[in-house]
Design an enzyme around this catalytic site. Structure first.
Site, PDB file in Angstrom:
ATOM      1  N   SER A   1      39.607  21.670  47.069  1.00  0.00           N
ATOM      2  CA  SER A   1      38.369  22.437  47.037  1.00  0.00           C
ATOM      3  C   SER A   1      37.247  21.620  47.685  1.00  0.00           C
ATOM      4  O   SER A   1      37.395  21.190  48.829  1.00  0.00           O
ATOM      5  CB  SER A   1      38.045  22.838  45.599  1.00  0.00           C
ATOM      6  OG  SER A   1      37.103  23.877  45.554  1.00  0.00           O
TER       7      SER A   1
ATOM      8  N   ARG B   1      28.335  29.515  36.193  1.00  0.00           N
ATOM      9  CA  ARG B   1      29.728  29.154  35.931  1.00  0.00           C
ATOM     10  C   ARG B   1      30.595  30.390  35.734  1.00  0.00           C
ATOM     11  O   ARG B   1      31.750  30.413  36.164  1.00  0.00           O
ATOM     12  CB  ARG B   1      29.795  28.270  34.685  1.00  0.00           C
ATOM     13  CG  ARG B   1      31.201  27.774  34.360  1.00  0.00           C
ATOM     14  CD  ARG B   1      31.765  26.941  35.509  1.00  0.00           C
ATOM     15  NE  ARG B   1      32.916  26.167  35.086  1.00  0.00           N
ATOM     16  CZ  ARG B   1      33.530  25.276  35.842  1.00  0.00           C
ATOM     17  NH1 ARG B   1      33.094  25.052  37.068  1.00  0.00           N
ATOM     18  NH2 ARG B   1      34.570  24.611  35.400  1.00  0.00           N
TER      19      ARG B   1
ATOM     20  N   ASP C   1      45.170  32.353  45.661  1.00  0.00           N
ATOM     21  CA  ASP C   1      43.759  31.967  45.784  1.00  0.00           C
ATOM     22  C   ASP C   1      42.971  33.081  46.450  1.00  0.00           C
ATOM     23  O   ASP C   1      43.262  33.476  47.583  1.00  0.00           O
ATOM     24  CB  ASP C   1      43.662  30.682  46.609  1.00  0.00           C
ATOM     25  CG  ASP C   1      42.318  29.981  46.475  1.00  0.00           C
ATOM     26  OD1 ASP C   1      41.329  30.645  46.119  1.00  0.00           O
ATOM     27  OD2 ASP C   1      42.278  28.759  46.730  1.00  0.00           O
TER      28      ASP C   1
ATOM     29  N   HIS D   1      42.733  30.076  42.521  1.00  0.00           N
ATOM     30  CA  HIS D   1      42.255  28.840  43.157  1.00  0.00           C
ATOM     31  C   HIS D   1      42.516  27.603  42.302  1.00  0.00           C
ATOM     32  O   HIS D   1      42.878  26.547  42.826  1.00  0.00           O
ATOM     33  CB  HIS D   1      40.753  28.975  43.436  1.00  0.00           C
ATOM     34  CG  HIS D   1      40.137  27.782  44.096  1.00  0.00           C
ATOM     35  ND1 HIS D   1      40.472  27.363  45.364  1.00  0.00           N
ATOM     36  CD2 HIS D   1      39.189  26.898  43.652  1.00  0.00           C
ATOM     37  CE1 HIS D   1      39.764  26.296  45.690  1.00  0.00           C
ATOM     38  NE2 HIS D   1      38.983  25.989  44.661  1.00  0.00           N
ATOM     39  N   ASP D   2      42.355  27.720  40.994  1.00  0.00           N
ATOM     40  CA  ASP D   2      42.552  26.574  40.112  1.00  0.00           C
ATOM     41  C   ASP D   2      43.986  26.062  40.104  1.00  0.00           C
ATOM     42  O   ASP D   2      44.264  25.023  39.477  1.00  0.00           O
ATOM     43  CB  ASP D   2      42.124  26.919  38.681  1.00  0.00           C
ATOM     44  CG  ASP D   2      40.639  26.700  38.449  1.00  0.00           C
ATOM     45  OD1 ASP D   2      39.963  26.175  39.351  1.00  0.00           O
ATOM     46  OD2 ASP D   2      40.146  27.066  37.358  1.00  0.00           O
TER      47      ASP D   2
END
Length: 384
Positions: free
Chosen positions: A164, A233, A332, A362-363
């Protein structure tokens, strides 16, 4: 604006050597002097926080730089305190990046809030920088990190890797300091931020700036803008996870005994399970991260473009002498796998894309990184 490289030994008067402590994974600080920034800003006295694992060998050719993601810290792996690291699956004794063989360094990005000079740091008058802290780019961070590498006695990195925002820093290292990177691993990242990525970032920035407690960024003597940071967040976390993962875990179910239809007033109703999950993620970040640093690092990631001022991506990386390893997460929806294929196609040498198969989104570059452990070891780190 083109700036001279900061990796030479000139102009080092007044800098202090890094502070070394016994043991791996111990937070250390190094003053690297003043720094002129890409957009014209200036910092008169910069300190970088970092942690190390392993030992730099006599030839100084076993150093590995691991770059953290947006809200990551320097604690990439367990150390003397045995506190879990955020990439323990990849870095440590006997792991792919074997700390018994390699000297691993992780640096808190310039502008961050885990020890490096940032908006919450004191200015020359002893007051928090706050709103006066200048714009920092990924390229600025690389130039600062190159000075720290000099102080550590590292002229060339065996490998620079990250995911990232960390992937953006790794790629920028290969382009900005091409003679100092032998191998470069870019995971779940792109050559430049896309319009959609910038759009998601802008929504997060506005969430923080519209918090009544933000006070234009000068909130250190009052209440921190935790509501705005929490909302930022929430927005970000939705992009970090896939629709399939959220549906599987939460669906449209209620949070425990709460009833989403339990009140005639919308503000008094119960929450859906996924809302509770996002609330939890918001609280966790607000408890550990500075809102101004979140703004600054998000702006840096939005501005990421390895080709800026260098022509095309292919031209920007033409002089990169590094061997590359590119990886993506198949689910992702923030950094699409197609972006990784486009980056790989622009590299000087033919390079494939290693796919992390993970439904999480994505994580997956954090939760399922062991999937690239073997190919990364085979390509870069080899057998003991």
């Amino acid at each position: 604006m083109t700036l001279p490289s900061t990796s030479n030994a000139a102009g080092t008067a007044g800098r202090t050597a890094p502070q070394h402590s016994a043991g791996d994974g111990v937070l250390r600080h190094a003053r690297i002097g003043s720094l002129h920034l890409e957009t014209g800003g200036y910092l008169p006295d910069v300190s970088l926080a970092y942690e190390t694992w392993g030992t730099l060998n006599a030839d100084a050719d076993n150093a590995v730089l691991v770059a953290h993601a947006l809200t990551g810290s320097t604690h990439v792996a367990r150390g003397s305190s045995d506190e879990d690291g955020w990439w323990d699956a990849l870095v440590g004794p006997g792991k792919t990046v074997d700390t018994d063989r390699y000297f691993v360094v992780c640096i808190n990005m310039l502008g961050g809030c885990y020890g490096s000079t940032g908006p919450s740091s004191p200015d020359p008058q002893g007051l928090p920088w706050g709103s006066r802290f200048p714009f920092v780019t990924v390229r600025d961070s690389v130039r600062a990190e190159a000075r720290l590498a000099d102080q550590l006695g590292i002229r060339v990195w065996h490998t620079v890797l990250g995911g990232s925002l960390g992937g953006a820093r790794a790629l920028e290292w290969a382009a900005t300091e091409p003679g100092r990177v032998q191998r470069c691993a870019v995971i779940a990242c792109t050559a430049a931020s896309s319009a959609e990525q910038i759009a998601f970032g802008q929504a997060q920035l506005e969430a923080i700036r519209l918090d009544p407690d933000f006070n234009g960024g000068d909130y250190y003597n009052g209440r921190a803008p935790v509501a705005g940071l929490g909302l930022a967040r929430r927005i970000a976390h939705i992009t970090y996870r896939s629709e399939a993962e959220l549906e599987y875990r939460f669906g449209n179910g209620a949070q425990l005994e709460e009833d989403p239809l339990g009140s005639a007033l919308p503000a008094a109703r119960g929450r859906y399970a996924v809302e509770s999950y996002l609330d939890h993620q918001a609280r966790k970040l607000a408890d550990r991260f500075d809102a101004n640093s979140y703004l600054l690092l998000t702006e840096a990631l939005m501005s990421h473009n390895v080709a800026r001022g260098r022509g095309s991506v292919r031209q920007a990386l033409a002089s990169a002498g590094a061997e590359f390893f590119i990886a993506a997460v198949d689910s992702d929806r923030l950094y699409l796998p197609q972006h990784s294929y486009e980056l790989a196609a622009a590299l000087p040498r033919k390079t494939g894309v290693h796919m992390i198969s993970a439904p999480i989104g994505h994580d997956g570059f954090l939760t399922d990184v062991e999937q690239i452990g073997v190919p990364l070891r085979d390509r870069f780190f080899g057998a003991p």
